[in-house]
Design a protein around this motif. Structure first.
Motif, PDB file in Angstrom:
ATOM      1  N   MET A   1      16.122   2.956   6.195  1.00 57.52           N
ATOM      2  CA  MET A   1      15.282   3.007   4.999  1.00 57.52           C
ATOM      3  C   MET A   1      14.326   4.182   5.080  1.00 57.52           C
ATOM      4  N   ASN A   2      13.756   4.558   3.906  1.00 58.85           N
ATOM      5  CA  ASN A   2      12.728   5.584   3.955  1.00 58.85           C
ATOM      6  C   ASN A   2      11.475   5.021   4.629  1.00 58.85           C
ATOM      7  N   GLU A   3      10.777   5.875   5.331  1.00 59.63           N
ATOM      8  CA  GLU A   3       9.585   5.463   6.081  1.00 59.63           C
ATOM      9  C   GLU A   3       8.397   5.493   5.128  1.00 59.63           C
ATOM     10  N   MET A   4       7.905   4.283   4.774  1.00 59.07           N
ATOM     11  CA  MET A   4       6.941   4.140   3.678  1.00 59.07           C
ATOM     12  C   MET A   4       5.606   4.833   3.933  1.00 59.07           C
ATOM     13  N   THR A   5       5.189   4.930   5.181  1.00 61.84           N
ATOM     14  CA  THR A   5       3.860   5.481   5.454  1.00 61.84           C
ATOM     15  C   THR A   5       3.809   6.999   5.313  1.00 61.84           C
ATOM     16  N   LYS A   6       4.949   7.632   4.980  1.00 57.36           N
ATOM     17  CA  LYS A   6       4.931   9.058   4.695  1.00 57.36           C
ATOM     18  C   LYS A   6       4.254   9.339   3.350  1.00 57.36           C
ATOM     19  N   THR A   7       4.125   8.310   2.522  1.00 56.88           N
ATOM     20  CA  THR A   7       3.402   8.446   1.264  1.00 56.88           C
ATOM     21  C   THR A   7       1.960   8.016   1.515  1.00 56.88           C
ATOM     22  N   SER A   8       1.265   7.592   0.476  1.00 61.72           N
ATOM     23  CA  SER A   8      -0.130   7.160   0.641  1.00 61.72           C
ATOM     24  C   SER A   8      -0.225   5.686   1.017  1.00 61.72           C
ATOM     25  N   LEU A   9       0.912   5.066   1.361  1.00 60.71           N
ATOM     26  CA  LEU A   9       0.920   3.644   1.684  1.00 60.71           C
ATOM     27  C   LEU A   9       0.748   3.408   3.177  1.00 60.71           C
ATOM     28  N   GLU A  10       0.236   2.231   3.500  1.00 63.00           N
ATOM     29  CA  GLU A  10       0.139   1.808   4.892  1.00 63.00           C
ATOM     30  C   GLU A  10       0.500   0.330   4.971  1.00 63.00           C
ATOM     31  N   PRO A  11       1.001  -0.123   6.119  1.00 65.64           N
ATOM     32  CA  PRO A  11       1.406  -1.528   6.236  1.00 65.64           C
ATOM     33  C   PRO A  11       0.237  -2.470   6.028  1.00 65.64           C
ATOM     34  N   GLY A  12       0.524  -3.629   5.426  1.00 64.06           N
ATOM     35  CA  GLY A  12      -0.497  -4.649   5.280  1.00 64.06           C
ATOM     36  C   GLY A  12      -0.888  -5.224   6.637  1.00 64.06           C
ATOM     37  N   ASP A  13      -2.007  -5.905   6.667  1.00 63.35           N
ATOM     38  CA  ASP A  13      -2.553  -6.409   7.933  1.00 63.35           C
ATOM     39  C   ASP A  13      -3.196  -7.770   7.677  1.00 63.35           C
ATOM     40  N   SER A  14      -2.588  -8.830   8.203  1.00 63.52           N
ATOM     41  CA  SER A  14      -3.094 -10.179   7.969  1.00 63.52           C
ATOM     42  C   SER A  14      -4.427 -10.450   8.659  1.00 63.52           C
ATOM     43  N   THR A  15      -4.835  -9.562   9.565  1.00 63.58           N
ATOM     44  CA  THR A  15      -6.142  -9.758  10.195  1.00 63.58           C
ATOM     45  C   THR A  15      -7.269  -9.303   9.267  1.00 63.58           C
ATOM     46  N   ARG A  16      -6.910  -8.624   8.185  1.00 62.96           N
ATOM     47  CA  ARG A  16      -7.897  -8.181   7.195  1.00 62.96           C
ATOM     48  C   ARG A  16      -7.666  -8.933   5.895  1.00 62.96           C
ATOM     49  N   ASP A  17      -8.710  -9.538   5.353  1.00 60.48           N
ATOM     50  CA  ASP A  17      -8.595 -10.232   4.074  1.00 60.48           C
ATOM     51  C   ASP A  17      -8.380  -9.212   2.958  1.00 60.48           C
ATOM     52  N   LEU A  18      -7.419  -9.489   2.087  1.00 60.02           N
ATOM     53  CA  LEU A  18      -7.102  -8.556   1.012  1.00 60.02           C
ATOM     54  C   LEU A  18      -8.217  -8.481  -0.031  1.00 60.02           C
ATOM     55  N   THR A  19      -8.290  -7.337  -0.699  1.00 58.68           N
ATOM     56  CA  THR A  19      -9.182  -7.189  -1.830  1.00 58.68           C
ATOM     57  C   THR A  19      -8.544  -7.843  -3.055  1.00 58.68           C
ATOM     58  N   TYR A  20      -9.340  -8.012  -4.088  1.00 58.70           N
ATOM     59  CA  TYR A  20      -8.831  -8.596  -5.337  1.00 58.70           C
ATOM     60  C   TYR A  20      -7.710  -7.747  -5.914  1.00 58.70           C
ATOM     61  N   ALA A  21      -7.883  -6.431  -5.916  1.00 59.17           N
ATOM     62  CA  ALA A  21      -6.862  -5.539  -6.455  1.00 59.17           C
ATOM     63  C   ALA A  21      -5.559  -5.662  -5.681  1.00 59.17           C
ATOM     64  N   GLU A  22      -5.636  -5.688  -4.353  1.00 64.78           N
ATOM     65  CA  GLU A  22      -4.427  -5.813  -3.529  1.00 64.78           C
ATOM     66  C   GLU A  22      -3.718  -7.139  -3.776  1.00 64.78           C
ATOM     67  N   ALA A  23      -4.489  -8.209  -3.926  1.00 65.12           N
ATOM     68  CA  ALA A  23      -3.897  -9.515  -4.193  1.00 65.12           C
ATOM     69  C   ALA A  23      -3.179  -9.510  -5.540  1.00 65.12           C
ATOM     70  N   CYS A  24      -3.804  -8.904  -6.558  1.00 63.91           N
ATOM     71  CA  CYS A  24      -3.189  -8.833  -7.889  1.00 63.91           C
ATOM     72  C   CYS A  24      -1.889  -8.036  -7.857  1.00 63.91           C
ATOM     73  N   LEU A  25      -1.915  -6.884  -7.216  1.00 67.97           N
ATOM     74  CA  LEU A  25      -0.718  -6.053  -7.119  1.00 67.97           C
ATOM     75  C   LEU A  25       0.412  -6.805  -6.424  1.00 67.97           C
ATOM     76  N   SER A  26       0.091  -7.500  -5.353  1.00 64.13           N
ATOM     77  CA  SER A  26       1.093  -8.247  -4.590  1.00 64.13           C
ATOM     78  C   SER A  26       1.756  -9.307  -5.445  1.00 64.13           C
ATOM     79  N   LEU A  27       0.955 -10.044  -6.211  1.00 61.12           N
ATOM     80  CA  LEU A  27       1.505 -11.130  -7.014  1.00 61.12           C
ATOM     81  C   LEU A  27       2.289 -10.609  -8.212  1.00 61.12           C
ATOM     82  N   MET A  28       1.923  -9.441  -8.733  1.00 56.76           N
ATOM     83  CA  MET A  28       2.732  -8.842  -9.795  1.00 56.76           C
ATOM     84  C   MET A  28       4.101  -8.430  -9.260  1.00 56.76           C
ATOM     85  N   ILE A  29       4.142  -7.937  -8.025  1.00 55.04           N
ATOM     86  CA  ILE A  29       5.418  -7.591  -7.400  1.00 55.04           C
ATOM     87  C   ILE A  29       6.257  -8.843  -7.196  1.00 55.04           C
TER      88      ILE A  29
END
Length: 459
Positions: free
Chosen positions: A139-167
């Motif tokens: 697969m393409n390596e996602m972090t070559k863009t502006s993305l980074e892997p999620g981290d369950s040790t960090r609580d998500l922001t409201y925006a991140e939660a919304c984006l995730s649920l729309m996906i």
């Protein structure tokens, strides 16, 4: 279903030495989505770590690529641009799960990329195959863009939660009803096999009952042990679609926090409030404001064009109730305080995205989604009960190292933090959903018959 990528009759590597420049050239050349452009160099970026990042169910190597005409560009949505780097996942020779279960996970993910890809933000897959005891994904390596892997040790922001649920809504809507018989290979949660899986997952109950920090939910764990059949009946309720099965922030990519953040969180509030007839000034997140105008188009721009988030890791996909993904996500990715504050809004946003993507509202109302989300909180409970022994062992080991003044590795530190965060997340979720009340008055399970096949128990 239309097959997107046909498995190529190529060698399936099982070790790092088998991933060669020639092999990568063949993969990319034979892929019909790739433009003609000869690969001339491949450098293993993970060599310093022993060649692979080793996870629970995968061994992963990242290769930076260089092409004859130009340096690889970030792949577009259709995979038409040569990637600047690829992530190569192999089935490991050893795993924390039994071999038969590991094979099932890998067959599911290969099936996804061969038959189900597209329709929501996800990695581009250039090659996938499963042969015997070996499997591979390129697969393409996602972090070559502006993305980074999620981290369950960090609580998500409201925006991140919304984006995730729309996906997740886009994913669920695409396979709504899940009537295609080809999906049977993924497994269906309303099957007797899934009932026995629930019984199997409860095997860790005694270990959870030995953890003092879980004392507030010990009565619930005991009740679930006696009433697994009731828990299964709750979890197998319709409607059905293809679900991710392991939806948590670790399996998403989000826009890097080191990039400029121009994302407008207030957009979500206004859309949800407009459609539900509520005033955004009365919302739980009314402190989030913006001077700019907002509409659904700007949110979709954030989600699709600007690649704010993407979903990955499809090893546990199966046919089940969609809110099983919702419950697992909010319990494992959001702080208890934020989950309580955002729950209504997140479900409304998720439900509206389902309807927008073509799910008839008469087939699935917001009220049903709300009720399903409550009972599906049994799923993260089951999952954490199943790993209670390993979690307790790891926690005691990390605690011992820390008490002796010994330092933890980065990976150990992250796991230690996650174990600490999981306990309050799980306890609060069980209480807020009223899981104990859902079991009150329900009959206890009959004993399992002493015969090799006991599928009748789960019917």
């Amino acid at each position: 279903m239309k097959t997107q990528i046909t498995p190529q009759p190529l060698h399936v590597p099982s070790t790092l030495d088998e991933i060669t420049l020639l092999w990568l050239q063949e993969i990319l050349t034979r892929n019909p989505l790739m433009p003609p452009n000869k690969l001339v160099k491949a450098v293993n970026r993970t060599k310093a770590t022993g060649g692979f990042f080793v996870g629970g169910n995968s061994s992963v190597a990242v290769f930076d690529l260089q092409f004859e005409n130009e340096e690889g560009a970030d792949a577009d949505e259709d995979g038409a641009s040569p990637p600047s780097s690829v992530c190569i996942k192999l089935m490991p020779k050893e795993s924390l799960v039994p071999r038969w279960l590991l094979k099932r996970f890998w067959k599911a993910e290969v099936f996804f990329y061969q038959n189900m890809r597209g329709g929501f933000p996800q990695p581009n897959c250039y090659h996938c195959d499963f042969v015997g005891d070996k499997a591979v994904l390129v697969m393409n390596e996602m972090t070559k863009t502006s993305l980074e892997p999620g981290d369950s040790t960090r609580d998500l922001t409201y925006a991140e939660a919304c984006l995730s649920l729309m996906i997740l809504a886009k994913f669920h809507a695409k396979w709504w009803g899940a009537k295609d018989k080809k999906l049977d290979v993924l497994g269906r949660f309303n099957s007797a096999e899934s009932g026995l899986t629930c019984k199997f997952l409860m095997g860790g109950a005694s270990h959870m009952l030995s953890i003092p920090e879980y004392e507030p939910i010990h009565p619930l764990v005991r009740a679930m042990t006696r009433k697994v059949k009731t828990v299964f009946k709750y979890l197998k309720r319709p409607p059905y679609t293809v679900t991710h099965g392991d939806s948590r922030s670790d399996n998403f990519f989000y826009k890097s926090r080191h990039h400029d953040d121009t994302f407008n969180e207030a957009n979500y509030n206004r859309i949800v409030d407009r459609n539900s007839g509520r005033d955004s000034t009365m919302s739980d997140t009314s402190s989030v404001t913006s001077d700019s105008g907002s509409d659904r188009h700007s949110i979709e721009t954030d989600l699709n064009e600007r690649s704010e988030a993407a979903l990955c890791d499809f090893q546990m996909i199966m046919v089940s109730n969609p809110m099983r993904d919702y419950a697992n996500f909010v319990v494992n990715s959001i702080s208890p305080t934020d989950r309580r504050k955002w729950n209504d809004k997140l479900i409304r946003l998720y439900h509206q995205e389902l309807i927008k993507c073509g799910v008839p509202e008469e087939e699935y109302s917001y009220e049903q989604a709300l009720e399903d989300s409550r009972v599906m909180f049994f799923w993260p409970m089951l999952c954490n009960i199943s790993i209670a022994e390993k979690s307790l062992s790891d926690f005691k080991r990390f605690e011992s190292l820390e008490s002796r003044g010994e330092s933890l590795t980065g990976k150990e530190r992250a796991k230690y933090i996650l174990l600490k965060k999981t306990r309050p997340r799980l306890i609060s979720a069980a209480k807020d959903a009223g899981l104990m009340e859902l079991l009150e008055g329900k009959p206890e399970d009959p004993p399992l018959p002493f015969i090799p096949c006991c599928c009748c128990w789960a019917c």
